[in-house]
Write an enzyme that holds these catalytic residues in place. Structure first.
Site, PDB file in Angstrom:
ATOM      1  N   GLU A   1       0.867  -1.194   0.000  1.00 21.36           N
ATOM      2  CA  GLU A   1       0.000   0.000   0.000  1.00 21.36           C
ATOM      3  C   GLU A   1       0.898   1.237   0.000  1.00 21.36           C
ATOM      4  O   GLU A   1       1.729   1.405   0.875  1.00 21.36           O
ATOM      5  CB  GLU A   1      -0.886   0.000   1.249  1.00 21.36           C
ATOM      6  CG  GLU A   1      -1.712   1.260   1.414  1.00 21.36           C
ATOM      7  CD  GLU A   1      -2.335   1.343   2.788  1.00 21.36           C
ATOM      8  OE1 GLU A   1      -2.563   2.474   3.252  1.00 21.36           O
ATOM      9  OE2 GLU A   1      -2.566   0.290   3.391  1.00 21.36           O
TER      10      GLU A   1
ATOM     11  N   CYS B   1      -4.225   8.550   2.681  1.00 22.31           N
ATOM     12  CA  CYS B   1      -3.734   8.215   1.339  1.00 22.31           C
ATOM     13  C   CYS B   1      -4.878   8.024   0.359  1.00 22.31           C
ATOM     14  O   CYS B   1      -4.688   8.134  -0.855  1.00 22.31           O
ATOM     15  CB  CYS B   1      -2.853   6.975   1.384  1.00 22.31           C
ATOM     16  SG  CYS B   1      -3.639   5.535   2.110  1.00 22.31           S
TER      17      CYS B   1
END
Length: 405
Positions: free
Chosen positions: A1, A35
């Protein structure tokens, strides 16, 4: 990620009230520092020019309360990470053609508290279109059509989350079939993924490593190194791959079973392609199984070999086969656009270094003859989350499986 440059597309059919609320939450929740936060809204020209969208967006942003973390009424908190050059530019500097719909203001001497800002006139390919920042700034782009908006949404290096605001199911189908991101959200915010309901992880530069989504069914599989317990023939392996493709990977799976929201996990061919690196110690059987996995999943593959392979099992028709040194492969990786590297045989140090320099995902696991284990290495995971209700009334059904595969 890893990171994301996430956009929400607003079509001509969007519910403006809902779109404004979802975009404000996506862009300014946690001060835009998730994010998955949206730093772009790509708005259809009809909505941009003549609807109350921009006025309502400005009102909603100006109404947000900025404060320190100890203030229970604060809706936008402080900048918690480094005050980077990119964030400072996003908060303070406009590019040619841009203007402030809402200009951000610094509220303390330490440059930690900022009121949120909205910049208009972001142009395709511009700094604000392409650059990620972690802070409370939203850029607005004006698009002539859904097709143009999709082109701009995909024209970034990242692919973590993506949003769509539209009440037209036909537009939903076009969008989910085209957009390039790991987590898709239709008529809801792009933030707030839940483990099990929206397994999390992206595409392109928003993913590197074993590629399994956090909180998804493949996450633990990627933490083990799998080996065949006994020798399995190539034909039996291919048959097993096809069974798993037909019964699982080619289908979408509903993860939550809610009547108000669908959360469908599906697998997409790794269309940038996989570079299959083999050395002289790789068996014909291992190579044949790898090529079969690529064929079953529809993933393009190029074979890069350290040596010529005369007199061995013939490759499938149309397979690209290149004999090249590890250094030459490193040069090819430097020019690759998001390829994945599958290593069979000896892990050559120069190849590993080149892959690391380019953030290319390297899968060095031995070939596994079990379809559940092997096929996921040739695919990309994607979750499509779609709100099925409007103001509490269920008005949509889940997209048909044939439209999601």
């Amino acid at each position: 990620e890893t990171s994301g440059k996430n956009a929400v597309v607003v079509t001509a059919t969007a519910d403006v009230d809902q779109a404004v609320g979802d975009i404000v939450r996506s862009a300014f929740g946690h001060a835009g520092q998730k994010c998955s936060a949206a730093s772009l809204a790509i708005v259809d020209a009809s909505v941009y020019d003549s609807s109350p969208f921009l006025r309502q967006l400005a009102d909603a942003v100006l109404a947000l309360r900025v404060g320190v973390g100890s203030d229970p009424a604060a809706q936008v908190g402080p900048i918690v990470g480094p005050f980077t050059e990119a964030l400072e530019r996003a908060l303070t500097t406009l590019d040619p053609g841009e203007s402030w719909l809402v200009e951000p203001r610094c509220l303390d001497a330490d440059k930690r508290l900022w009121s949120p800002g909205v910049r208009l006139g972001v142009r395709p390919g511009s700094w604000a279109h392409q650059t990620e920042w972690f802070g409370p700034v939203l850029g607005i782009m004006r698009a002539d059509s859904l097709e143009q908006a999709l082109e701009w949404q995909n024209a970034v290096d990242y692919g973590l989350t993506a949003g769509l605001q539209s009440i037209d199911p036909a537009e939903h189908r076009v969008w989910v079939d085209t957009v390039e991101a790991g987590n898709l959200y239709v008529n809801r915010p792009t933030t707030g993924a839940l483990v099990g309901r929206q397994p999390f992880g992206g595409w392109k530069r928003s993913s590197v490593g074993p590629t399994a989504k956090t909180g998804g069914p493949n996450y633990l599989l990627a933490l083990r190194r799998w080996h065949d317990a006994q020798e399995v023939s190539v034909d039996d392996s291919i048959a097993h791959y096809r069974r798993w493709w037909d019964s699982y990977f080619s289908r979408s799976t509903e993860l939550a079973g809610l009547s108000s929201e669908s959360n469908q996990l599906r697998y997409r061919s790794f269309t940038p392609g996989v570079i299959l690196r083999i050395t002289d110690d790789v068996s014909d059987e291992a190579l044949a199984k790898a090529l079969a996995a690529a064929t079953v999943t529809g993933t393009p593959v190029r074979v890069s070999s350290s040596v010529a392979r005369p007199g061995r099992r013939p490759l499938p028709t149309g397979t690209e086969f290149t004999v090249e040194s590890g250094d030459a492969l490193g040069v090819a990786l430097a020019a690759s656009a998001g390829a994945r590297l599958r290593l069979l045989g000896t892990a050559e140090p120069e190849v590993l270094v080149a892959a690391a320099d380019r953030a290319v995902t390297v899968i060095s696991e031995p070939i596994c003859s079990h379809g559940r284990i092997e096929l996921v290495r040739w695919l990309r995971e994607q979750v499509v989350t779609r709100s099925l209700h409007r103001y509490g009334n269920v008005v949509y059904g889940p997209l048909e499986e044939s439209q999601l595969t």
